[in-house]
Design a protein around this motif. Structure first.
Motif, short mmCIF file in Angstrom:
data_model
loop_
_atom_site.label_atom_id
_atom_site.label_comp_id
_atom_site.label_asym_id
_atom_site.label_seq_id
_atom_site.Cartn_x
_atom_site.Cartn_y
_atom_site.Cartn_z
N TRP A 86 -2.58 0.50 -4.20
CA TRP A 86 -1.98 -0.61 -4.22
C TRP A 86 -0.86 -0.62 -5.22
O TRP A 86 -1.21 -0.30 -6.52
CB TRP A 86 -2.60 -1.97 -4.41
N LYS A 87 0.35 -1.12 -5.05
CA LYS A 87 1.51 -1.01 -6.03
C LYS A 87 2.10 -2.48 -6.00
O LYS A 87 2.47 -2.99 -4.95
CB LYS A 87 2.59 -0.20 -5.83
N GLY A 105 1.01 -8.59 5.73
CA GLY A 105 2.18 -8.31 6.59
C GLY A 105 2.88 -6.91 6.51
O GLY A 105 2.41 -5.93 5.36
N ASN A 106 3.58 -6.57 7.42
CA ASN A 106 4.30 -5.25 7.07
C ASN A 106 5.76 -5.39 6.76
O ASN A 106 6.80 -5.48 7.24
CB ASN A 106 4.55 -4.34 8.75
N HIS A 107 5.76 -5.23 5.25
CA HIS A 107 6.71 -5.13 4.29
C HIS A 107 7.84 -3.91 4.69
O HIS A 107 7.24 -2.80 5.14
CB HIS A 107 6.42 -5.37 3.02
N ILE A 108 9.21 -3.62 4.30
CA ILE A 108 9.75 -2.67 4.38
C ILE A 108 9.25 -1.15 3.62
O ILE A 108 9.32 -0.30 3.89
CB ILE A 108 11.20 -2.78 4.09
N LEU A 109 8.67 -1.62 2.56
CA LEU A 109 7.84 -0.65 1.67
C LEU A 109 6.61 -0.23 2.24
O LEU A 109 6.22 0.85 2.08
CB LEU A 109 7.46 -1.23 0.22
N TRP A 140 0.86 -1.15 0.04
CA TRP A 140 0.03 -0.27 0.24
C TRP A 140 0.83 1.10 -0.11
O TRP A 140 1.69 1.41 0.85
CB TRP A 140 -0.82 -0.08 1.14
N ASP A 141 0.80 2.01 -1.11
CA ASP A 141 1.56 3.25 -1.12
C ASP A 141 0.71 4.38 -0.56
O ASP A 141 -0.19 5.07 -1.02
CB ASP A 141 1.71 3.63 -2.55
N ASP A 142 1.03 4.70 0.61
CA ASP A 142 0.11 5.73 1.40
C ASP A 142 0.31 7.16 0.53
O ASP A 142 -0.64 7.98 0.51
CB ASP A 142 0.88 6.11 2.75
N TYR A 143 1.39 7.52 0.18
CA TYR A 143 1.57 8.99 -0.53
C TYR A 143 0.50 8.84 -1.64
O TYR A 143 0.01 10.01 -2.06
CB TYR A 143 2.97 8.90 -1.08
#
Length: 120
Positions: A66-67, A98-102, A59-62
């Motif tokens: 979704w990317k 899960g929480n990926h570094i991205l 998920w691209d918050d900016y």
């Protein structure tokens, strides 16, 4: 271990895990400390047999969307935060979060069947 795989979805997920691709087009994950029906499993082996159409996205918050990303080593980081599973015709669709570094990520695929074992 013989049980309805939907119990995996109903479990509370916040668990460390490891994953491994197998030569027979399957993925095997080892989940640590998962509680299913009030029973805690120190280690649980979940195999997804004959997978197809694997994908991962974050998920691209900016940009608020979704990317796609292709981190085959760690598509969602080292902790499963949620687990969704349902029948889709003769296959099972799996989506793991899960929480990926991205950022927050999803990892998914279709599986022919799922096998759950307590490793020795």
């Amino acid at each position: 271990m013989n049980f309805n795989y939907k119990k995996l979805q109903r479990s509370e997920w916040n668990n460390l895990f490891t994953s491994e691709y197998k030569n027979d087009n399957s993925i095997q994950i080892i989940v640590f400390g998962l509680i299913i029906d009030d029973v805690k499993f120190d280690k649980l082996q979940i195999s997804f047999i004959n997978i197809k159409d694997e994908w991962s996205a974050y998920w691209d918050d900016y940009n608020n969307k979704w990317k796609d990303h292709s981190d085959e080593i760690s598509p969602i980081g080292d902790t499963i935060k949620n687990f969704n599973i349902k029948k889709a015709g003769d296959k099972i669709t799996v989506s793991i979060g899960g929480n990926h570094i991205l950022g927050f990520s999803r990892w998914g695929f279709y599986s022919e069947r799922i096998e759950v074992k307590i490793p020795s």
